[in-house]
Design an enzyme around this catalytic site. Structure first.
Site, PDB file in Angstrom:
ATOM      1  N   LYS A 153     -13.593   7.571  41.255  1.00  0.00           N
ATOM      2  CA  LYS A 153     -13.032   6.209  41.266  1.00  0.00           C
ATOM      3  C   LYS A 153     -11.723   6.157  42.044  1.00  0.00           C
ATOM      4  O   LYS A 153     -10.676   5.747  41.542  1.00  0.00           O
ATOM      5  CB  LYS A 153     -12.866   5.654  39.846  1.00  0.00           C
ATOM      6  CG  LYS A 153     -14.194   5.526  39.102  1.00  0.00           C
ATOM      7  CD  LYS A 153     -14.062   4.830  37.765  1.00  0.00           C
ATOM      8  CE  LYS A 153     -15.392   4.695  37.039  1.00  0.00           C
ATOM      9  NZ  LYS A 153     -15.917   5.954  36.482  1.00  0.00           N
TER      10      LYS A 153
HETATM   11  O1  S5P Z   1     -18.413   0.775  34.729  1.00  0.00           O
HETATM   12  C1  S5P Z   1     -18.622   1.961  34.584  1.00  0.00           C
HETATM   13  C2  S5P Z   1     -18.632   2.838  35.682  1.00  0.00           C
HETATM   14  C3  S5P Z   1     -18.927   4.174  35.466  1.00  0.00           C
HETATM   15  S1  S5P Z   1     -19.134   5.171  36.841  1.00  0.00           S
HETATM   16  N1  S5P Z   1     -18.878   2.471  33.353  1.00  0.00           N
HETATM   17  C4  S5P Z   1     -19.147   3.799  33.138  1.00  0.00           C
HETATM   18  O2  S5P Z   1     -19.400   4.175  31.991  1.00  0.00           O
HETATM   19  N2  S5P Z   1     -19.132   4.689  34.201  1.00  0.00           N
HETATM   20  C5  S5P Z   1     -19.370   6.140  34.000  1.00  0.00           C
HETATM   21  O3  S5P Z   1     -20.687   6.329  33.496  1.00  0.00           O
HETATM   22  C6  S5P Z   1     -18.431   6.822  32.995  1.00  0.00           C
HETATM   23  O4  S5P Z   1     -17.331   7.383  33.695  1.00  0.00           O
HETATM   24  C7  S5P Z   1     -19.311   7.878  32.341  1.00  0.00           C
HETATM   25  O5  S5P Z   1     -19.255   9.095  33.074  1.00  0.00           O
HETATM   26  C8  S5P Z   1     -20.723   7.327  32.463  1.00  0.00           C
HETATM   27  C9  S5P Z   1     -21.276   6.681  31.209  1.00  0.00           C
HETATM   28  O6  S5P Z   1     -21.425   7.601  30.182  1.00  0.00           O
HETATM   29  P1  S5P Z   1     -22.166   7.247  28.797  1.00  0.00           P
HETATM   30  O7  S5P Z   1     -21.913   8.435  27.951  1.00  0.00           O
HETATM   31  O8  S5P Z   1     -21.543   6.009  28.256  1.00  0.00           O
HETATM   32  O9  S5P Z   1     -23.617   7.051  29.137  1.00  0.00           O
END
Ligand code: S5P
Length: 266
Positions: A93
Site C-alpha cells: 500500500k
Molecule cells: O481494503 C482492503 C484491502 C486489502 S489489500 N482490505 C483488506 O483486508 N486488505 C488485505 O486483505 C489485508 O491487508 C489483509 O491482508 C487481507 C484480508 O485478510 P482477512 O484475514 O480479513 O481475509
C-alpha cells in the site's frame, strides 16, 4: 479448461502479460484465490504455502510483519511460491510521492526484486505508478500495480468520487494491472466493474465463507457473490490461514470462486 475460454472477455479485452499469467494459473488450478499469507513467522509461512499452494493462484504478502525475516529465508519462500506457479503480490500500500515510492521498492526488503504485483493508493497523484514501475525497471524486472479503488474496512474514506478518479487515471496507465475493490459489498463491486470496464482486473479482499463483521472493522462478503459481481480474484486471509484445516478451506474458497467464474461467463 483453457484460460481464454474460462475468462472470456477478461482474457480477450487486452489484459497485461501479468494478468494473463494469473488467469492461466487460475484456470489450471480452477481457483481465483489469492492467499493473504498474514502469518508472522517464516516457519508459519512455509507451512501454509506447502499446505494450500495447489489450491491458490496468487500469494499476497506483508513482508514487514514477519518477526524472524531474513533475506535468505524470504528468497527461499519466494522460490517455493514460484515453484507453485504463484504470482507474488506484496501488499505494501505505497502512498508516497513517485521518487520515494521508487526508493521504497529497494531498501531492506528489496520488494522490486521479488514482487510481481504491489498495491498503491493514488492519494499522492499518478506519479506513484511511474515511481513503482521505475523500481522494477531498476532491477530489469516487470511488475504491475493494483490501485486501491475501494476498501473493505468500515468507515474508510475512499468515497465514490475518489474511486471514480482512481479508476479514470488507472485505466489509462499501462503500469496498472487493476484495482482493489471491496469484496464485502456486492453492489459496490458491480458499480466498480461498470466504471473499470473489461480490460483491467478487480481483486477483492473482505471475503469469507462466514459473511459478516470481522476483527477491528473488517467486513466480509460471500466469495462466489464477489466473483459474480465482477471480482477476478478473491483475496482470502484468515478464512484460510486460521482454519483448522487450511488445505480444505483453501479448496472450498477455490471451488466457490471457480463456480462464480463459470456462472458469470455461462
Ligand atoms: O481494503 C482492503 C484491502 C486489502 S489489500 N482490505 C483488506 O483486508 N486488505 C488485505 O486483505 C489485508 O491487508 C489483509 O491482508 C487481507 C484480508 O485478510 P482477512 O484475514 O480479513 O481475509
Amino acid at each position: 479448461m483453457e484460460a481464454a475460454e474460462a475468462w472470456g472477455l477478461r482474457w480477450s479485452a487486452g489484459a497485461s502479460p501479468l494478468a494473463k499469467r494469473y488467469m492461466e494459473v487460475a484456470a489450471a488450478k480452477q481457483s481465483l484465490v489469492c492467499l493473504a499469507a498474514d502469518r508472522n513467522t517464516m516457519a508459519g509461512l512455509f507451512e501454509l504455502i506447502e499446505e494450500v499452494g495447489e489450491h491458490v493462484a496468487a500469494l499476497k504478502t506483508h513482508v514487514d510483519l514477519v518477526d524472524d525475516w531474513t533475506s535468505e529465508a524470504w528468497s527461499d519462500f519466494c522460490s517455493k511460491a514460484n515453484e507453485q506457479n504463484l504470482l507474488i503480490f506484496e501488499d505494501r500500500k505505497f502512498a508516497d510521492i513517485g521518487a520515494i515510492s521508487r526508493a521504497q521498492m529497494a531498501g531492506k526488503y528489496d520488494i522490486r526484486s521479488w514482487s510481481d504485483l504491489v498495491t498503491a493508493h493514488l492519494i499522492s497523484g499518478p506519479d506513484i505508478v511511474d515511481g513503482l514501475q521505475a523500481g522494477w525497471q531498476d532491477v530489469g524486472r516487470q511488475g504491475g500495480v493494483l490501485l486501491l479503488a475501494q476498501m473493505s474496512s468500515r468507515g474508510n474514506l475512499l468515497v465514490p468520487s475518489y474511486t471514480d478518479e482512481v479508476v479514470a487515471k488507472g485505466r489509462q496507465h499501462g503500469g496498472v494491472v487493476g484495482f482493489i475493490g471491496n469484496g464485502s459489498r456486492p453492489q459496490e463491486l458491480v458499480a466498480l466493474r461498470n466504471k473499470v470496464g473489461e480490460e483491467k482486473m478487480i481483486w477483492t479482499p473482505g471475503v469469507n465463507l462466514a459473511v459478516g463483521d470481522g476483527a477491528m472493522g473488517q467486513r466480509y462478503g460471500d466469495p462466489m457473490e464477489a466473483v459474480l459481481s465482477g471480482s477476478d480474484c478473491i483475496i482470502v486471509g484468515s478464512g484460510i490461514h486460521r482454519a483448522e484445516q487450511p488445505a480444505l478451506a483453501a479448496k472450498a474458497y477455490a471451488d466457490a470462486s471457480w463456480k462464480g467464474l463459470m456462472q458469470r461467463n455461462g
